[in-house]
Scaffold this motif. Structure first.
Motif, PDB file in Angstrom:
ATOM      1  N   ILE A 239      24.981  45.511  18.765  1.00 53.00           N
ATOM      2  CA  ILE A 239      24.209  44.782  19.369  1.00 53.00           C
ATOM      3  C   ILE A 239      22.225  45.562  20.159  1.00 53.00           C
ATOM      4  O   ILE A 239      22.302  44.603  20.561  1.00 53.00           O
ATOM      5  N   PHE A 240      23.169  46.967  20.491  1.00 48.33           N
ATOM      6  CA  PHE A 240      22.506  47.200  21.559  1.00 48.33           C
ATOM      7  C   PHE A 240      21.591  48.145  20.719  1.00 48.33           C
ATOM      8  O   PHE A 240      20.745  48.497  21.069  1.00 48.33           O
ATOM      9  N   SER A 241      21.532  48.566  19.753  1.00 49.63           N
ATOM     10  CA  SER A 241      20.320  49.222  18.656  1.00 49.63           C
ATOM     11  C   SER A 241      19.389  48.218  17.827  1.00 49.63           C
ATOM     12  O   SER A 241      19.636  46.932  18.807  1.00 49.63           O
ATOM     13  N   SER A 242      18.320  49.425  17.615  1.00 50.64           N
ATOM     14  CA  SER A 242      17.118  48.817  17.574  1.00 50.64           C
ATOM     15  C   SER A 242      16.830  48.161  16.254  1.00 50.64           C
ATOM     16  O   SER A 242      16.070  47.309  15.443  1.00 50.64           O
ATOM     17  N   LYS A 243      17.992  48.049  15.435  1.00 42.56           N
ATOM     18  CA  LYS A 243      17.861  47.620  13.916  1.00 42.56           C
ATOM     19  C   LYS A 243      17.938  45.675  13.773  1.00 42.56           C
ATOM     20  O   LYS A 243      18.723  45.222  15.121  1.00 42.56           O
ATOM     21  N   SER A 244      17.224  45.576  12.807  1.00 49.59           N
ATOM     22  CA  SER A 244      17.133  44.730  12.531  1.00 49.59           C
ATOM     23  C   SER A 244      18.462  43.040  11.830  1.00 49.59           C
ATOM     24  O   SER A 244      18.106  42.626  12.124  1.00 49.59           O
ATOM     25  N   THR A 245      19.067  44.264  12.005  1.00 54.25           N
ATOM     26  CA  THR A 245      20.419  43.528  11.803  1.00 54.25           C
ATOM     27  C   THR A 245      21.557  43.585  12.828  1.00 54.25           C
ATOM     28  O   THR A 245      22.894  43.374  12.762  1.00 54.25           O
ATOM     29  N   LYS A 246      21.154  44.176  13.724  1.00 55.68           N
ATOM     30  CA  LYS A 246      22.017  44.088  14.991  1.00 55.68           C
ATOM     31  C   LYS A 246      23.008  43.503  15.470  1.00 55.68           C
ATOM     32  O   LYS A 246      24.063  43.497  15.947  1.00 55.68           O
ATOM     33  N   TYR A 247      22.542  41.909  15.695  1.00 46.62           N
ATOM     34  CA  TYR A 247      23.236  41.139  15.673  1.00 46.62           C
ATOM     35  C   TYR A 247      24.320  40.371  14.418  1.00 46.62           C
ATOM     36  O   TYR A 247      25.118  39.564  14.723  1.00 46.62           O
ATOM     37  N   GLU A 248      23.884  40.835  13.132  1.00 43.66           N
ATOM     38  CA  GLU A 248      24.666  40.277  11.682  1.00 43.66           C
ATOM     39  C   GLU A 248      26.268  40.467  11.862  1.00 43.66           C
ATOM     40  O   GLU A 248      27.200  39.423  12.125  1.00 43.66           O
ATOM     41  N   ARG A 249      27.072  41.738  12.825  1.00 42.81           N
ATOM     42  CA  ARG A 249      27.931  41.760  12.917  1.00 42.81           C
ATOM     43  C   ARG A 249      28.981  40.509  13.564  1.00 42.81           C
ATOM     44  O   ARG A 249      30.475  39.441  13.676  1.00 42.81           O
ATOM     45  N   PHE A 250      28.417  40.406  14.736  1.00 44.99           N
ATOM     46  CA  PHE A 250      28.608  39.811  16.112  1.00 44.99           C
ATOM     47  C   PHE A 250      28.554  38.547  15.266  1.00 44.99           C
ATOM     48  O   PHE A 250      29.381  37.276  16.226  1.00 44.99           O
ATOM     49  N   PHE A 251      27.337  38.106  14.461  1.00 46.57           N
ATOM     50  CA  PHE A 251      27.359  36.797  14.068  1.00 46.57           C
ATOM     51  C   PHE A 251      28.683  35.807  13.716  1.00 46.57           C
ATOM     52  O   PHE A 251      28.256  35.078  13.479  1.00 46.57           O
ATOM     53  N   LEU A 252      29.073  37.091  12.890  1.00 55.03           N
ATOM     54  CA  LEU A 252      29.712  36.617  11.593  1.00 55.03           C
ATOM     55  C   LEU A 252      31.050  36.202  12.320  1.00 55.03           C
ATOM     56  O   LEU A 252      31.665  35.651  12.145  1.00 55.03           O
ATOM     57  N   TRP A 253      31.100  37.018  13.604  1.00 57.75           N
ATOM     58  CA  TRP A 253      32.821  36.968  14.094  1.00 57.75           C
ATOM     59  C   TRP A 253      32.724  35.381  15.139  1.00 57.75           C
ATOM     60  O   TRP A 253      33.296  35.642  14.623  1.00 57.75           O
ATOM     61  N   LEU A 254      31.094  35.209  15.474  1.00 57.49           N
ATOM     62  CA  LEU A 254      31.448  34.129  16.282  1.00 57.49           C
ATOM     63  C   LEU A 254      32.010  32.863  15.410  1.00 57.49           C
ATOM     64  O   LEU A 254      32.077  31.997  15.523  1.00 57.49           O
TER      65      LEU A 254
END
Length: 354
Positions: A239-254
């Protein structure tokens, strides 16, 4: 694998012949009793199949041994307490339906082999018979993982063929069936996908289970939101990256583990500030995400140290967890965040090692 002796093989072939004659008989009846079958429901069709099996078993080793199993048991019909018949039907012009739970917790004890008789109860009515495991194409989920039945499935295309195993092997031991299937589907996941029905990426150190309801992240209390932010920092360095996909895995986990549907504004958005470091250090123009990390660091560090190693391997996307977890985490964060803040390495060193 089940190994039959010679007499068992003969018994098996005798029962298969009974099933083939039963299927033929049902199709003959369907030609002049089409309306009768179209009006039958699942329970009544079980009775029709059982009656036909009894008729075809006269004079065989299975005479007077065929019975319908009452209640929610699997399979629907048993013969000599060793073979079973599951009865399925469709009111549509298709040969696909849902099977039973992959766990088969209600399987009748002692049943060695199960067959399937499928009735397509639409004009023209037709019946087909196959070995149960020969037509299990996939695993799908309703309120629990279930097999998908496809009577047109070609040889070599079952879910067990895809997994490189067999139906009987995957059932042993019975309490590991779902675990084996989960591992198979996990290996097929692509970026941005999750096994929502398993609670994928579960930390064994937490008392966590997939929720029955979902909430928008805006409905979280201040304390709940802070707790999830801390876990995001600890478990998903991406989630600290600059990629547009940076939150995807965290949001899926949530979503899969906590029933929380989050948006990109889950973390404090925009702006920069000043952070008073340790030993008199002062950092200027610090991005908000690092300011949040600074405010929650003690909890974040504890989460990293206490987390299950296999869990971290999955969420961090690494093959192994090094002895110094904090240093390993710091390296991933530094690499991800370096483009946005050149001093991220110094900032983290001050935060961690002071």
């Amino acid at each position: 694998m089940i190994v039959f002796n010679e007499n068992r093989v003969d018994l098996f072939e005798e029962f298969r012949n009974i099933l083939e004659r039963t299927n033929e008989r049902l199709n003959e009846c369907a030609k002049y009793k089409s309306e009768y079958f179209i009006k039958r429901n699942a329970q009544l069709l079980e009775e029709d199949v059982a009656d036909s099996l009894k008729e075809q078993s006269l004079g065989t080793s299975f005479e007077n041994t065929i019975e319908i199993i009452s209640g929610q048991r699997f399979p629907d019909i048993v013969a000599r307490q060793c073979y079973g018949v599951e009865v399925k039907s469709s009111k549509d012009d298709k040969w696909i339906t849902l099977g039973g739970s992959v766990n088969e917790s209600t399987r009748v004890k002692g049943i060695e082999k199960i067959f399937l008789i499928f009735g397509k109860l639409t004009d023209p009515v037709e019946f087909r018979m196959r070995s149960y495991e020969e037509c299990l194409s996939e695993v799908v989920v309703t309120h629990f993982p279930r097999y998908k039945i496809d009577m047109n499935l070609e040889n070599g295309q079952t879910i067990f063929d895809k997994m490189g195993t067999t139906y009987d092997e995957i059932r042993q031991p019975p309490n590991e069936t779902v675990y084996k299937i989960v591992n198979f589907y996990k290996k097929k996941l692509r970026e941005g996908e999750s096994l929502w029905w398993t609670g994928s990426h579960v930390n064994p150190e937490e008392d966590t289970s997939a929720p029955m309801t979902v909430r928008l992240s805006g409905k979280l209390s201040k304390e709940e939101r802070a707790g999830f932010i801390e876990k995001g920092f600890a478990f998903f360095p991406s989630i600290f990256s600059s990629k547009s996909t940076k939150y995807e895995r965290f949001f899926l986990w949530l979503a899969t583990n906590h029933g929380v549907l989050a948006t990109r504004d889950f973390f404090t958005a925009g702006g920069r500030g000043i952070v008073q470091g340790k030993a008199g250090h002062e950092f200027f123009d610090v991005p908000q995400k690092l300011i949040q990390l600074h405010d929650h660091w003690l909890t974040v560090a504890a989460l990293i140290v206490e987390a299950n190693a296999d869990f971290l391997c999955e969420t961090w996307g690494v093959e192994k967890i090094e002895p110094d977890r904090i240093r390993q985490w710091k390296g991933m964060v530094s690499e991800n965040f370096s483009r946005e803040y050149e001093q991220v390495g110094l900032f983290l060193d001050d935060l961690i090692f002071g």
